[in-house]
Scaffold this active site. Structure first.
Site, PDB file in Angstrom:
ATOM      1  N   ARG A 144       0.134   5.852  -3.651  1.00 41.42           N
ATOM      2  CA  ARG A 144      -0.822   4.590  -3.507  1.00 41.42           C
ATOM      3  C   ARG A 144      -2.106   5.181  -4.089  1.00 41.42           C
ATOM      4  O   ARG A 144      -2.598   6.038  -3.444  1.00 41.42           O
ATOM      5  CB  ARG A 144      -0.870   3.857  -2.325  1.00 41.42           C
ATOM      6  N   ARG A 169      13.588  -2.261   1.885  1.00 40.76           N
ATOM      7  CA  ARG A 169      13.201  -1.569   2.635  1.00 40.76           C
ATOM      8  C   ARG A 169      13.686  -1.799   3.990  1.00 40.76           C
ATOM      9  O   ARG A 169      14.163  -0.768   4.631  1.00 40.76           O
ATOM     10  CB  ARG A 169      11.443  -1.776   2.843  1.00 40.76           C
ATOM     11  N   THR A 214      -6.776  -2.367   7.468  1.00 44.12           N
ATOM     12  CA  THR A 214      -8.135  -2.192   7.091  1.00 44.12           C
ATOM     13  C   THR A 214      -8.726  -3.522   6.706  1.00 44.12           C
ATOM     14  O   THR A 214      -8.122  -4.469   5.628  1.00 44.12           O
ATOM     15  CB  THR A 214      -8.312  -0.940   6.218  1.00 44.12           C
ATOM     16  N   THR A 226      -3.684  -3.805   2.684  1.00 42.27           N
ATOM     17  CA  THR A 226      -4.932  -4.550   2.257  1.00 42.27           C
ATOM     18  C   THR A 226      -5.513  -3.978   1.157  1.00 42.27           C
ATOM     19  O   THR A 226      -6.312  -2.980   1.261  1.00 42.27           O
ATOM     20  CB  THR A 226      -5.986  -4.868   3.423  1.00 42.27           C
ATOM     21  N   CYS A 229      -6.675   4.656   2.020  1.00 42.93           N
ATOM     22  CA  CYS A 229      -7.806   4.421   2.864  1.00 42.93           C
ATOM     23  C   CYS A 229      -9.210   4.763   2.085  1.00 42.93           C
ATOM     24  O   CYS A 229      -9.967   4.025   1.912  1.00 42.93           O
ATOM     25  CB  CYS A 229      -7.595   5.500   4.046  1.00 42.93           C
ATOM     26  N   VAL A 250       2.294   2.675   8.174  1.00 46.95           N
ATOM     27  CA  VAL A 250       1.709   2.294   9.329  1.00 46.95           C
ATOM     28  C   VAL A 250       2.447   1.664  10.327  1.00 46.95           C
ATOM     29  O   VAL A 250       2.894   2.154  11.478  1.00 46.95           O
ATOM     30  CB  VAL A 250       0.562   1.490   9.124  1.00 46.95           C
ATOM     31  N   ASP A 284       9.669  -7.501   7.585  1.00 41.15           N
ATOM     32  CA  ASP A 284       9.271  -7.023   6.403  1.00 41.15           C
ATOM     33  C   ASP A 284       9.846  -7.959   5.537  1.00 41.15           C
ATOM     34  O   ASP A 284      10.845  -8.335   5.614  1.00 41.15           O
ATOM     35  CB  ASP A 284       9.607  -5.533   5.859  1.00 41.15           C
TER      36      ASP A 284
END
Length: 426
Positions: A335, A37, A124, A89, A264, A14, A32
């Protein structure tokens, strides 16, 4: 609107596309806590494939203002006037929401917060998290007062990993703010980069609730067709044929059965369920849908075993090939993948399971699942069963006949292969 300085906290699926999009108009600092990364991105490569190397390098190397800087140092965000939080999250092993990344991000921001700053959350959450959990952390670590010294907003992310058509600027964005004036400023900010437009919600809680019900609705609909698939298999009816016939009605909404993973759909309903339980309501339909979808990996494996027994294929010490371990097709995102449930259940029957995926990161899969991933070109063995769990385009080019032992079973979770090539599907 005036040109703010923007800090994006969390550079994953995101945060990175958002940072690159904003960097075309504003100075951006991407933050981050994962040094590897940040190093990867600063070298001009994004392993998630959400941002092309070309776009990433352009955002990093432009000599003009605005420009983008990526860092693990919170002090690099000190000049930012708008902070946007895009950290994960997830849920824990008991399906409880894990807000630790959100709280830690709020602590980091709070330590450098200035008067007039706006903190916008995209992660989220269930309704109330922004104002009841995150804002108190910001107040504690900044020593400042909410809606007097600093302000907040919520704009739920709508990134669809692997989707090159519905990208961040082409998906309508829901926005909100902690006061009417701030809500307008947040909406104007996103409207400046979102070509699809924005929808200004009436409150932060409304925007938070909109996010969790989007994916809860999809989860319930998929759970319904997964249950239909179980019924129709017992009736010896092809589910896909039924769905095609039903879809001829103008108001029929077509969903397909399958494994429901990802960050999600497989997670958001638990956030809504948690809040419902807190206020004394037992969310029966939401949790029922989750139970159905969470059990589909085990169900698929057991259906495969039944077919193998009927064909007298070798089960104990037999060889299985599972095609795909990412949570969806043509995407490297592993994920919350449910393909792993199929793999583990097959192993419980003492089968030797190989896993092939041309998209997933080999090292990531080894670290997460202790699986030595194969690529399509690595497939040299023959198998007693082949399970297509994820419909990567590359699998259409496989020679399935050359990969089959005698009496081998091919099961197509995604209804992706020609029916004359398979023994069963959902």
């Amino acid at each position: 609107m005036s040109h703010p300085k923007i800090a994006i906290i969390g550079l994953g699926y995101v945060g990175l596309p958002l940072a690159v999009a904003f960097a075309k108009k504003y100075p951006v600092v991407g933050f981050d806590i994962n040094q590897s990364r940040v190093d990867e991105l600063n070298s001009g490569t994004d392993h998630t494939l959400e941002v092309s190397d070309k776009d990433l390098k352009e955002a990093l190397t432009t000599n003009d203002s605005p420009a983008m800087k990526l860092s693990t140092e919170s002090n690099d965000m000190k000049e930012a006037t708008i902070f946007i939080v895009t950290v994960p999250t997830p849920t824990d092993k008991n399906r409880q929401p894990v807000l630790t990344p959100l709280i830690k991000a709020s602590e980091t921001i709070g330590s450098i917060l200035k008067d007039g700053d706006i903190v916008i959350y995209e992660s989220t959450v269930y309704p109330g998290v922004t104002e009841e959990i995150c804002v108190p952390v910001l107040e504690q670590f900044s020593g400042k007062t909410f809606n007097k010294d600093f302000f907040a907003g919520y704009s739920p992310e709508r990134i669809n990993p692997g989707d090159k058509e519905h990208t961040i600027t082409t998906i309508l964005k829901v926005t909100s703010g902690s006061t009417p004036e701030i809500a307008k400023r947040v909406d104007d900010l996103y409207a400046s980069i979102i070509t699809a437009g924005t929808h200004l919600a009436t409150s932060i809680k409304v925007a938070e609730a909109a996010k969790v019900i989007e994916n809860s609705q999809r989860d319930i609909n998929i759970a319904f067709v997964n249950e239909l698939s179980k019924i129709f298999r017992l009736l010896d009816i092809d589910t896909n044929d039924v769905l095609e016939a039903a879809a001829t009605k103008w108001n029929f909404i077509k969903f397909s059965p399958g494994l429901v993973g990802g960050h999600c759909i497989g997670v958001d309903p638990y956030y809504l369920a948690q809040k419902a339980l807190e206020v004394g309501y037992n969310p029966e339909i939401i949790l029922s849908g989750r139970r159905m979808n969470d059990g589909m990996g085990k169900y698929v494996a057991n259906e495969v075993i039944k077919l193998m027994l009927n064909k007298e294929a070798k089960v104990k010490n037999g060889k299985a090939l599972v095609l795909g371990i990412t949570f969806k097709e043509n995407c490297p995102d592993t994920r919350n993948t449910k393909a792993i449930d199929v793999i583990e259940e097959l192993k419980s029957y003492n089968m030797n399971v190989d896993v092939c995926d041309p998209w997933a990161n080999k090292q990531e899969v080894k670290t997460l699942f202790d699986i030595d991933l194969l690529r399509c070109e690595d497939l040299k063995s023959t198998y007693d069963t082949i399970v297509l769990a994820v419909s990567h385009n590359e699998f259409l080019n496989l020679n399935f006949e050359a990969l089959k032992n005698n009496n081998a079973v091919i099961f197509d979770v995604k209804s992706f292969l020609p029916t004359d090539k398979i023994d069963g599907r959902l």
